[in-house]
Write a protein that holds these residues in place. Structure first.
Motif, PDB file in Angstrom:
ATOM      1  N   ASN A 129     -11.000  -6.464 -12.024  1.00 53.34           N
ATOM      2  CA  ASN A 129     -11.021  -7.913 -11.893  1.00 53.34           C
ATOM      3  C   ASN A 129     -12.461  -8.405 -11.993  1.00 53.34           C
ATOM      4  O   ASN A 129     -13.359  -7.840 -11.349  1.00 53.34           O
TER       5      ASN A 129
ATOM      6  N   ALA B 287      -5.078   6.159  -4.494  1.00 58.02           N
ATOM      7  CA  ALA B 287      -4.942   4.757  -4.897  1.00 58.02           C
ATOM      8  C   ALA B 287      -5.983   3.959  -4.119  1.00 58.02           C
ATOM      9  O   ALA B 287      -6.005   3.978  -2.900  1.00 58.02           O
ATOM     10  N   ARG B 288      -6.871   3.287  -4.834  1.00 56.63           N
ATOM     11  CA  ARG B 288      -7.900   2.471  -4.202  1.00 56.63           C
ATOM     12  C   ARG B 288      -7.758   1.071  -4.783  1.00 56.63           C
ATOM     13  O   ARG B 288      -7.828   0.892  -5.989  1.00 56.63           O
ATOM     14  N   TYR B 289      -7.550   0.097  -3.920  1.00 58.58           N
ATOM     15  CA  TYR B 289      -7.329  -1.269  -4.352  1.00 58.58           C
ATOM     16  C   TYR B 289      -8.512  -2.141  -3.949  1.00 58.58           C
ATOM     17  O   TYR B 289      -9.133  -1.922  -2.919  1.00 58.58           O
TER      18      TYR B 289
ATOM     19  N   LYS C 186      -9.890  -6.409  -3.781  1.00 57.45           N
ATOM     20  CA  LYS C 186      -9.553  -7.813  -3.849  1.00 57.45           C
ATOM     21  C   LYS C 186     -10.791  -8.608  -3.461  1.00 57.45           C
ATOM     22  O   LYS C 186     -11.421  -8.320  -2.453  1.00 57.45           O
TER      23      LYS C 186
END
Length: 159
Positions: free
Chosen positions: A34, A153-155, A157
């Motif tokens: 992002n 899994a690394r998110y 935001k």
């Protein structure tokens, strides 16, 4: 090609080659992440952050650093951290000058680091890398020397 202990006289060459080596990696990260999160990670520019990270890693008391040299030129480097309480060695950073990639230097640095960890009494070795296309060469190198992928899994935001 020979592998020798890092000395402060290697710093400029190590920074230059790492920034050249990691240019396609950070381009890939930027495409995969992002835009707001990427900007938060690298507010000045990834090159500024990475130059500081390399400089800090080379100077840190808890790291061991070696450089690969060929015909008097620094062509790669590896940074290792030991986590003695876990009996684990970590390949913290590794890079090879793009002009020398594909010649086995990354594998040689990785194997050197693994042997050094084993000699230091570690029973496990760990390395982290990205799953994006820019990190594919790194993943290939690690798998070639026997590392096995542990899915994580690394998110992120932006807040």
């Amino acid at each position: 090609m020979q592998i020798e202990p890092y000395a402060p006289c290697h710093l400029d060459a190590v920074i230059r080659l790492s920034l050249r080596a990691w240019t396609p990696v950070f381009y890939s990260i930027q495409k995969a992440m992002n835009a707001d999160v990427y900007q938060a990670f690298y507010p000045e520019h990834w090159r500024v952050s990475q130059q500081k990270a390399v400089k800090d890693a080379c100077a840190a008391e808890d790291t061991n650093v070696w450089v690969a040299s060929d015909a008097g030129s620094t062509v790669g480097f590896v940074v290792v951290k030991l986590h003695s309480e876990e009996s684990m060695g970590e390949i913290y950073m590794v890079a090879v000058d793009p002009d020398y990639q594909g010649r086995g230097i990354g594998s040689a640095l990785t194997e050197f680091a693994l042997n050094w960890m084993k000699d230091a009494g570690m029973s496990i070795a760990m390395v982290e890398t990205g799953g994006d296309p820019g990190h594919a060469p790194a993943r290939h190198t690690y798998e070639k020397v026997g590392f096995e992928l542990f899915p994580v899994a690394r998110y992120f935001k932006k807040l």
